[in-house]
Design a protein around this motif. Structure first.
Motif: not given
Lengths: 435, 435
Positions: B213-218
């Motif tokens: 979630s954090l790494a891919f802004h999703t």
């Protein structure tokens, strides 16, 4: 994404290896960065000294200007990638004075004028971001400043200079000598034409001052950092280290000391023997790694590329997004915490182990004489390995591993050994770290 | 230090292994934390379910209360260390509703109800901190959210569950079987009485959802994470992996995929073959490590203790100091960035390499039959190693390394192989990562 974001004006000072990558990424990934920052990041200009200097970039010519000051005055965020002390210092103070947040990768400036910049920022509620200043692309500033803010850092051991690690690693792999590897490193672009800043440990000392300041909540002046370089490391020292189970690494060591209930810190840079089993021993090539020991968190390691234009640009842009988020969120910037204000002790008061290699005449009683000098110097011996070297006029080689003692006792003892008639040559003296 | 700081009231929910360490450190290091936070952190109470439950701490009895709600309502910062979904979720929403910032280590809650909590915080300008939720004491949240915010993460490979790494590492070192090591790990406290959450990969899947979630802004929902555990790993699979130059690690893999210009991500947890030369291969015991590849920053690795009460408490307290600094600095909290909103693809669309071990009858034409099945399945073979095993009724063992193919093609091919008359047994099927 069609969200209408507030626009923030970003001024870039400097268009070198890092600066041109920062500009390129800002322009190419603008929409994505806007979504993350919650603000549109408009590159308002790139200040350079000479508009006609040759540049290996496709950046739009109209962005370039020689008018740094007017660029700064209209900016919300100023990225300083000029390097060196001036005009970087003046430009950053101008930026802070006009209410901008500052992002910089300038380790030389932070290590010498950090407190001045942080105080100026504090006065107006601005922030100075510098993730790129300590270990290139490796996120180490936020972990130390934020993630470990509730813990007590005991020790940092960092490989924070890629050039020296590249040289030492190639010496280790190829059995080559320092001068040969350095020349080749210069040819390949891993070392500068004037390699002094890297090989004599000045660059690492600046980073050590920055890391120690953060880890120990203390403004550490650069001249309090003890510094030795790697130019005296020879192929045979590396060979001997290997035989004893060590690799030689240029380490930045930042250490919390406690004596009689009083706390102090030591910050030092030197080539040290590191046990092969230590995680830092496997850091190869131009990579960097920072090993952190904290009271509660235990041992942590952060590993990655320590330099390089695009890698460092990643750290700079992370700071730009942070600065933009803060602008949107409001509130004042969070200043540096230096209230612990611990004294930095001189190298003489630091205790380490030494590994001393001597050439001695191979005659009866020599070992007793050497042992006597060590014991007079209050240096206790952990291991001695004696090998006979010569043939016609036989000399013996003594490798002495000491127990922990203060650096002043150890270095006085090495002096006494070098003056003894039975010692023909002090071949090498290296400290041991990471045991 | 005699500075008069503004007082912030800190409410602690839960007094288990982490909670009691957090309380202890808050009380013992209060002055130091105040200097760093710029605020005095007053532990206003510790909410527990049962005041009379036995506790292995020296914490002052008067701090304990069963009235979580009234404790929350008077707090500036609420630390949630209850775990599980309820009452943790309700308590956190109460805290946000009353304007407090929240610090939590609750990975199960974040992986299932993260967006609800972040949206609630966004509405009132509060922040939710969760450095302790993803890899214990290893600072990974801030690096992903802040330091890499200007970069594009390509891939994360994480050893994020200490129990399974401990078990696999001991199987590797001792040649022991899963069940034996698990039983011993339970005896030594490295594994729970009911080990399902760890050994079947549920814990790692929660952390994978948080990291992705954090790494891919999703916002990655937990049920989009493909999950396999390690209970089917045998001593002989580890032995065979070693012979081929691999170790077996339970990996959380978060990957950015691009096909026809459209981006998507894959998030998956499974035991995988990792080359011995990969930095993750040297992560031993119950340690964790997160390997991150980003477009500009290159390869980074974060290493440390993945669990443990005091280690996790370090991460929690770092968040408490951050929350306190934000309270003092003013402004609203910086929300989660999920605007990229990339689709998460099913495991079938992911391409990896497989290593397939078969027992086949040792007869002419068998290899041709097997090769035919692979080629029919559109799976191209990179390596085949055949060894003859039995004596009386000879069987051969085929170890087939495939080229990259989609998981659906690979798994259909494995099914076809298992149904073939020449294949006596599919001994193992493992994916290869980190090449």
């Amino acid at each position: 994404m069609t969200t209408e974001y507030r626009r923030l004006r970003v001024a870039l000072l400097g268009a070198g290896a890092v600066g041109s990558q920062v500009a390129d990424l800002l322009l190419r990934h603008g929409d994505e960065l806007a979504d993350r920052a919650g603000a549109a990041l408009e590159l308002s200009g790139i200040a350079v000294r000479d508009l006609d200097a040759p540049r290996d970039t496709d950046l739009p010519a109209e962005l370039f200007t020689t008018e740094a000051e007017s660029l700064i005055l209209g900016a919300d965020i100023v990225i300083e990638l000029i390097g060196g002390i001036e005009p970087a210092r003046t430009n950053i103070l101008q930026a802070i004075g006009s209410g901008a947040d500052v992002v910089t990768a300038n380790k030389a400036l932070l290590a010498t004028h950090g407190p001045e910049l942080f105080e100026a920022a504090d006065r107006v509620g601005a922030s100075v971001y510098y993730e790129a200043a300590a270990a290139g692309a490796i996120p180490i500033i936020r972990p130390l400043r934020d993630s470990l803010a509730g813990d007590r850092v005991v020790r940092i051991m960092g490989i924070v200079n890629g050039t020296t690690n590249y040289i030492l690693d190639r010496m280790e792999t190829e059995g080559a000598d320092f001068a040969d590897v350095l020349a080749d490193a210069q040819r390949l672009g891993y070392a500068e034409a004037d390699p002094t800043a890297d090989v004599e440990g000045y660059d690492a000392a600046q980073k050590a001052a920055i890391l120690a300041s953060l880890a120990f909540h203390t403004a550490v002046p650069l001249d309090a950092v003890h510094r030795e370089g790697i130019s005296s490391i020879t192929a045979s020292m590396i060979e001997e280290a290997r035989a004893a189970g060590f690799v030689i690494k240029l380490l930045a060591v930042c250490e919390r000391l406690e004596a009689n209930g009083a706390e102090s810190i030591s910050v030092r840079v030197y080539p040290a023997l590191v046990p092969r089993s230590h995680p830092l021993a496997s850091v190869h090539g131009a990579n960097n790694a920072v090993f952190v020991e904290a009271e509660a968190a235990g041992s942590l390691m952060f590993y990655g590329a320590g330099a390089g234009g695009v890698q460092t640009a990643s750290a700079v842009l992370g700071d730009v997004v942070s600065a933009a988020r803060r602008h949107i969120a409001g509130g004042v910037g969070v200043g540096e915490s230096t209230r612990a204000n611990l004294p930095v002790v001189a190298i003489g008061h630091v205790t380490t182990r030494y590994q001393i290699t001597l050439e001695v005449s191979d005659a009866p009683g020599v070992l007793a004489t050497v042992a006597g000098i060590l014991s007079e110097g209050d240096v206790s011996v952990a291991t001695v390995v004696q090998t006979v070297d010569g043939e016609a006029e036989p000399t013996a080689r003594l490798v002495i591993g000491t127990h922990r003692a203060t650096d002043s006792a150890l270095s006085a003892t090495v002096t006494a050994l070098s003056e003894s008639s039975v010692v023909e040559r002090v071949v090498s003296v290296l400290r041991v770290e990471g045991e």
